[in-house]
Design an enzyme around this catalytic site. Structure first.
Site, short mmCIF file in Angstrom:
data_model
loop_
_atom_site.label_atom_id
_atom_site.label_comp_id
_atom_site.label_asym_id
_atom_site.label_seq_id
_atom_site.Cartn_x
_atom_site.Cartn_y
_atom_site.Cartn_z
N LYS A 198 0.82 -1.21 0.00
CA LYS A 198 0.00 0.00 0.00
C LYS A 198 0.87 1.27 0.00
O LYS A 198 0.42 2.32 -0.44
CB LYS A 198 -0.94 0.02 1.21
CG LYS A 198 -1.82 -1.23 1.34
CD LYS A 198 -3.22 -0.99 0.92
CE LYS A 198 -4.14 -2.20 1.03
NZ LYS A 198 -3.57 -3.54 0.85
C1 PLP Z 1 -3.98 -4.67 0.16
C2 PLP Z 1 -3.13 -5.89 0.08
C3 PLP Z 1 -3.35 -6.91 -0.88
C4 PLP Z 1 -4.49 -6.85 -1.86
O1 PLP Z 1 -4.30 -5.88 -2.86
P1 PLP Z 1 -5.54 -5.38 -3.73
O2 PLP Z 1 -5.00 -4.27 -4.56
O3 PLP Z 1 -6.57 -4.91 -2.74
O4 PLP Z 1 -6.02 -6.53 -4.53
C5 PLP Z 1 -2.49 -8.00 -0.89
N1 PLP Z 1 -1.48 -8.12 0.00
C6 PLP Z 1 -1.25 -7.18 0.92
C7 PLP Z 1 -0.15 -7.38 1.89
C8 PLP Z 1 -2.05 -6.03 1.01
O5 PLP Z 1 -1.80 -5.11 1.95
#
Ligand code: PLP
Length: 497
Positions: free
Chosen positions: A112
């Protein structure tokens, strides 16, 4: 001519990129999409020598056409700096025949950070471009991860304030410690007496409170959201797929224009949609491999054409993928419906009313480059253990879900030749208990920080700064409130009334 943005549910209103970023969600509840997907206008030979920041610019300028070169480069340089623990920003590691693109070297050691470190700058620049005088106040409810990444992104960014609400007894001790030690005069972290849904509902009510909005406006503030459906979070994520491809080419792993596969551990569908956008920009991607955990709504969707959220919600060891409504899937639905907002709006209406929808055969045919599968809880632990014993490389639980699905893909399709990039979405340090007990059950007896040190020792990787910091950091936020008092906490922090 500027590339304009429309809602996935009606194409009457057209916004510039900066207006779409400021607005977040369209008035009709739809998501903003570019009227057409742009193409890359740099050659592979040029990309090959570019830094991460240069690649990000080459990609983002095609989408955010109303930003000047100076504005965009300024946003990029402020985002991708020494908050990341490596100048490469997203290093790649080869293990067991796949290439792990490590998207977890930022401030909160999860992917993120790739979007939330740049969103604050895109937002404040957008506000300036559109002559918004008010200060932007970001409001977020979090179940743990997004809150900290948003705090880290917005802390000390001029012209913004950020308020994060979390369920006081509903996040892990490490997650809570990460948030309540957040520095920055413009940050506020508040525990609520209630669960995540109540925090979320409270935030939605504040967003919908017209009287409060007027009070704030008079005092020089307006709310905004750092939600993952903002186009300002999606577009920066396209860059790392382009960067990864160029690095594989530069390192002689692939020939010019040789197609690669991409495997993505998926929750809200933002990360894999960014890979789909990269492919549509002309990047040679063969298959988009969508990996789910036991909440396998997307696997079922790809295998049957039916999206159905009416099922039990499973808590897994990959909590950031525990999602039954993948919001960003709406953008894909819109595209495979031939960019038809009416068709998409009908399906979304059915989703809201019945929790399910079914796409047509024609639309299914448009999904031919996607492959979906899932990895169960026990399998995920097996993947972590096998990878560690084989190579010494330690995967986090989310990345392990993706590695498990890639193995299934190879068995199912026989495609063992195409070079494959796997998105590594979190550092194993972020989920050290699940990771370490997967390697050996004996570790469950250890305390949280003992586990961190042991992980560092057996994996031969330095403890990341994000973890090191919270060992000794002072608690700076101790506000706790009832759900009903959330609006007053906001007023008090902003000095309104
Ligand atoms: C948010 C997140 C995901 C999922 O990603 P999306 O873009 O919502 O599909 C996968 N792994 C981690 C560690 C995340 O923080």
């Amino acid at each position: 001519m500027n590339l304009m943005y429309v809602s996935t549910r009606n194409n009457q209103e057209k916004l510039t990129a900066s207006q779409a970023i400021l607005k977040g969600l369209a008035d009709d509840g739809g998501l903003f999409v570019p009227e057409s997907l742009p193409a890359l206008d740099v050659s592979l030979e040029e990309l090959k020598g570019m830094t991460y920041q240069e690649t990000a610019y080459a990609v983002m300028k095609q989408f955010f056409t109303d930003f000047t070169e100076e504005e965009l480069k300024d946003c990029i340089n402020r985002a991708y700096d020494d908050k990341f623990d490596t100048p490469e920003i997203v290093p790649m590691t080869e293990a067991r025949g796949a290439y792990y693109l490590e998207l977890f070297h930022g401030a909160t050691i999860a992917f993120k950070d790739m979007a939330l470190s740049i969103l604050p700058h895109l937002l404040t620049t957008s506000a300036r471009k559109n002559r918004v005088k008010n200060e932007i106040v970001i409001l977020t409810a979090t179940s743990g991860d997004t809150g900290k990444a948003a705090l880290a992104g917005f802390a000390d960014v001029k012209g913004t304030k950020i308020i994060v609400f979390y369920p006081k007894n509903g996040v892990s001790p490490i997650q809570e410690k990460q948030m309540v030690t957040q520095k920055g005069d413009n940050t506020l972290v508040v525990g609520i007496h209630g669960n995540f849904d109540q925090a979320q509902t409270g935030v939605k009510q504040i967003f919908g409170d017209k009287a409060l909005a007027r009070e704030l406006d008079a005092a020089g503030f307006q709310f905004s959201s750092a939600n993952s459906i903002n186009i300002g979070r999606l577009v920066p994520q396209v860059a790392y797929y382009v960067y990864a491809y160029a690095k594989l080419y530069a390192n002689g792993v692939i020939a010019k224009d040789e197609p690669i596969n991409v495997t993505v551990p998926t929750g809200n569908f933002g990360n894999i949609l960014a890979a789909f956008y990269a492919k549509n920009m002309g990047l040679p991607i063969a298959k988009l491999i969508c990996a789910s955990n036991e909440n396998k709504v997307l696997y079922d969707f790809f295998s049957t054409g039916v999206y159905d959220r009416n099922r039990e919600f499973v808590l897994t060891s990959s909590p950031s993928m525990d999602i039954l409504i993948s919001s960003n899937l709406e953008r894909l639905i819109y595209h495979i419906a031939g960019d038809d907002p009416q068709k998409n709006a009908g399906l979304m209406e059915s989703l809201a009313r019945t929790g399910r929808y079914e796409i047509t055969e024609e639309m299914r045919a448009e999904l031919k480059d996607f492959y979906g599968n899932y990895t169960g809880e026990a399998e995920t632990a097996d993947v972590i253990k096998a990878m560690y014993e084989d190579t010494g490389y330690i995967l986090d639980t989310h990345t392990a879900v993706a590695a498990g699905v890639y193995e299934k893909y190879k068995k199912d399709t026989g495609d063992r030749e195409t070079k494959t990039v796997i998105a590594g979405t979190a550092s194993p340090f972020k989920f050290s208990r699940s990771v370490m007990t997967a390697i050996d059950g004996k570790y469950d007896a250890m305390g949280d920080f003992e586990l961190v040190d042991e992980l560092s020792r057996i994996g031969n990787v330095k403890v990341p700064r994000a973890i090191e910091e919270i060992r000794s950091a002072a608690v700076l936020h101790d506000t706790v409130c009832e759900v009903a008092d959330m609006p007053d906490v906001v007023r008090k922090f902003l000095g309104v009334r």
